[in-house]
Design an enzyme around this catalytic site. Structure first.
Site, PDB file in Angstrom:
ATOM      1  N   SER A 166       5.403  12.197 -16.456  1.00 36.90           N
ATOM      2  CA  SER A 166       4.971  13.332 -15.644  1.00 36.90           C
ATOM      3  C   SER A 166       4.688  14.504 -16.583  1.00 36.90           C
ATOM      4  O   SER A 166       5.586  14.953 -17.298  1.00 36.90           O
ATOM      5  CB  SER A 166       6.072  13.701 -14.643  1.00 36.90           C
ATOM      6  OG  SER A 166       5.709  14.856 -13.924  1.00 36.90           O
TER       7      SER A 166
ATOM      8  N   LYS B 144       1.015  11.015 -14.901  1.00 35.43           N
ATOM      9  CA  LYS B 144       0.927  11.935 -13.762  1.00 35.43           C
ATOM     10  C   LYS B 144       0.695  13.327 -14.313  1.00 35.43           C
ATOM     11  O   LYS B 144       1.353  13.749 -15.267  1.00 35.43           O
ATOM     12  CB  LYS B 144       2.234  11.834 -12.992  1.00 35.43           C
ATOM     13  CG  LYS B 144       2.628  13.017 -12.150  1.00 35.43           C
ATOM     14  CD  LYS B 144       3.747  12.590 -11.207  1.00 35.43           C
ATOM     15  CE  LYS B 144       4.767  13.688 -10.995  1.00 35.43           C
ATOM     16  NZ  LYS B 144       5.876  13.244 -10.129  1.00 35.43           N
TER      17      LYS B 144
ATOM     18  N   LYS C  89       0.365  17.389 -13.299  1.00 34.97           N
ATOM     19  CA  LYS C  89       0.618  18.401 -12.275  1.00 34.97           C
ATOM     20  C   LYS C  89      -0.658  19.210 -12.051  1.00 34.97           C
ATOM     21  O   LYS C  89      -1.339  19.586 -13.030  1.00 34.97           O
ATOM     22  CB  LYS C  89       1.744  19.333 -12.734  1.00 34.97           C
ATOM     23  CG  LYS C  89       3.089  18.631 -12.866  1.00 34.97           C
ATOM     24  CD  LYS C  89       3.668  18.274 -11.515  1.00 34.97           C
ATOM     25  CE  LYS C  89       5.081  17.723 -11.670  1.00 34.97           C
ATOM     26  NZ  LYS C  89       5.697  17.432 -10.372  1.00 34.97           N
TER      27      LYS C  89
ATOM     28  N   ASP D   9       6.385  13.032  -1.545  1.00 36.37           N
ATOM     29  CA  ASP D   9       7.597  13.309  -2.319  1.00 36.37           C
ATOM     30  C   ASP D   9       8.437  14.272  -1.461  1.00 36.37           C
ATOM     31  O   ASP D   9       9.278  13.833  -0.660  1.00 36.37           O
ATOM     32  CB  ASP D   9       7.188  13.912  -3.682  1.00 36.37           C
ATOM     33  CG  ASP D   9       8.349  14.407  -4.530  1.00 36.37           C
ATOM     34  OD1 ASP D   9       9.487  14.437  -4.045  1.00 36.37           O
ATOM     35  OD2 ASP D   9       8.126  14.805  -5.706  1.00 36.37           O
TER      36      ASP D   9
ATOM     37  N   GLY E  86      11.420  11.557 -10.503  1.00 36.40           N
ATOM     38  CA  GLY E  86      12.382  12.140 -11.439  1.00 36.40           C
ATOM     39  C   GLY E  86      12.584  13.615 -11.161  1.00 36.40           C
ATOM     40  O   GLY E  86      11.738  14.262 -10.528  1.00 36.40           O
TER      41      GLY E  86
HETATM   42  O1  OSB Z   1       7.535  16.752  -8.125  1.00 36.84           O
HETATM   43  O2  OSB Z   1       8.143  15.001  -9.099  1.00 36.84           O
HETATM   44  C1  OSB Z   1       8.206  16.221  -8.997  1.00 36.84           C
HETATM   45  C2  OSB Z   1      10.342  17.694 -11.784  1.00 36.84           C
HETATM   46  C3  OSB Z   1      11.055  18.644 -11.084  1.00 36.84           C
HETATM   47  C4  OSB Z   1      10.816  18.812  -9.752  1.00 36.84           C
HETATM   48  C5  OSB Z   1       9.862  18.039  -9.093  1.00 36.84           C
HETATM   49  C6  OSB Z   1       9.152  17.071  -9.785  1.00 36.84           C
HETATM   50  C7  OSB Z   1       9.373  16.921 -11.158  1.00 36.84           C
HETATM   51  C8  OSB Z   1       8.640  15.986 -11.998  1.00 36.84           C
HETATM   52  C9  OSB Z   1       9.286  15.558 -13.274  1.00 36.84           C
HETATM   53  O3  OSB Z   1       7.514  15.607 -11.753  1.00 36.84           O
HETATM   54  C10 OSB Z   1       9.634  14.124 -13.297  1.00 36.84           C
HETATM   55  C11 OSB Z   1      10.517  13.793 -14.468  1.00 36.84           C
HETATM   56  O4  OSB Z   1       9.968  13.534 -15.537  1.00 36.84           O
HETATM   57  O5  OSB Z   1      11.758  13.823 -14.323  1.00 36.84           O
HETATM   58 MG    MG Z   2       6.470  15.259  -7.062  1.00 40.52          MG
END
Ligand code: OSB
Ligand code: MG
Length: 369
Positions: free
Chosen positions: A135, A161, A163, A238, A290
């Site tokens: 991510s 992924k 953001k 999510d 995560g």
């Molecule tokens: O939306 O998945 C999410 C981290 C903190 C809060 C929300 C999210 C995330 C991540 C990080 O996308 C995922 C990771 O590498 O732990």
């Molecule tokens: Mg998410």
């Protein structure tokens, strides 16, 4: 098994690289580690709430309060024959899912260790390794992002992924796709858009994304249904899914084709297992989300991702992606885009107790005897 005592520690860990999403930037992780003790054995759980209520309404502080004042008193003296009973005992307490999951996770690890089972085994996991995705947070420039994606592709991650947020979406994603025509890419909006942005999501269809994660409001499933009907790219929920009941309603409505399970967000392992089963019955793909976990939460994630219903790579990147030094040993490592599922009892990693002591800034324990 009777719980003899529980200790909750609060600590702050600096992240190796700041992580930016549509709701803000994390430079540190302010977290709780729960230790559950019985018969000379310790089980560990991690509370994944963030310091501020930006992802969900829970925070590290609200979780500490709810655990101390409401969760632990309900577990005092309880005879636990299976950790599934913990979520049942806590079910009168509404929501506060991350607080509940942190405690349930510690008890589950404790129980598994006492039963001489790995966590994965105790969850019914079948895979011996899990596929891993990365991510990537919002970067200041497209060039930065392309460098980071390139490094992730080279490192062997099975899915990347990215953001997105208003102003950092279509053009940026087009630039990444142009650079990496064959990469398995997806976008996570963390609920930054509304149906007024439909054209954006229709335009993203041209980029062949594996999915778009939580495009609309954190508490919505109705508009997501309309969005899913209007785009080809699978919608993944999510933030909107807090329980198996939420998942059932979203599936029934057609609000998503994929669900990201985070043990903390749904209130624990028992609830996660129900969602996995439901999704398997309905042909909905699942993957493990995560929350920038330390090795303790990460070990729980790797174990749950070993279940058959977790059909897509999860956000379970290796420790070195997040921390200068993890609190478990050995660290979580990745080979060819997969993490091995430990087979030793419980977490399958040992916790660096001395480091935990050094990092602890405050703690509380039960005074049961
Ligand atoms: O939306 O998945 C999410 C981290 C903190 C809060 C929300 C999210 C995330 C991540 C990080 O996308 C995922 C990771 O590498 O732990
Ligand atoms: Mg998410």
């Amino acid at each position: 098994m009777q719980l003899e005592s529980v200790t909750v520690r609060r600590m702050t860990l600096p992240m190796l690289t700041p992580f930016t999403t549509s709701f803000g930037t994390q430079t540190h992780r302010d977290l709780l580690i729960v230790e559950a003790h019985s018969g000379g054995v310790t089980g560990y759980g991690e509370c994944v709430a963030l310091a501020e209520p930006l992802y969900s309404e829970e925070t590290t502080s609200t979780c500490a309060l709810v655990i101390q004042d409401y969760i632990l008193p309900r577990l005092q003296g309880l005879e636990i024959s299976h950790p599934r009973e913990v979520s049942a005992a806590l079910s009168p307490l509404k929501r506060n899912n991350m607080a509940k999951a942190a405690v349930e996770g510690a008890i589950w690890d404790l129980w598994a260790k006492r039963e001489n089972q790995s966590l994965a085994q105790s969850f019914g996991g079948t895979k011996d390794a899990v596929e891993v995705g990365l991510s990537i947070g919002i970067k200041p420039t497209d060039a930065d992002l392309i460098d980071t994606v390139g490094a992730a592709v080279d490192a062997g991650y099975k899915r990347i992924k990215i953001k997105i947020a208003p102003g950092r979406d279509l053009q940026m994603m087009r630039a990444v796709r142009a650079e990496f025509p064959d990469a398995v890419l997806m976008a996570d909006a963390n609920s930054a858009y509304t149906m007024a942005d439909l054209e954006l999501f229709q335009a993203l269809d041209e980029l062949d994304l594996l999915m778009v994660e939580q495009p609309l409001a954190h508490d919505d499933i109705v508009d997501h249904r309309h969005l899913q009907a209007a785009i080809r790219t699978p919608v993944c929920l999510d933030e909107s899914i807090h329980s198996a009941e939420d998942a059932r309603q979203a599936i029934e409505l057609g609000s998503c084709r994929i669900i990201n399970i985070k043990i903390g967000r749904v209130g624990g392992i028992a609830e996660s297992l129900k969602i996995e089963q439901l999704c398997r019955q309905h042909g909905i793909d699942v993957w493990c989300g995560g929350m920038l976990e330390t090795g303790i939460g990460r070990a729980h994630n790797v174990a749950i991702a070993s279940l058959e219903g977790f059909t897509l790579p999860g956000d379970t990147a290796p420790s070195a992606r997040y921390w200068a030094e993890d609190i478990i040993e050995p660290e979580v490592t990745m080979d060819d885009g997969v993490v091995a599922v430990p087979t030793a009892p419980g977490l399958g990693f040992s916790v660096k107790q001395q480091l935990l002591d050094e990092l602890t800034v405050s703690s509380f324990s039960t005074d049961w005897c």
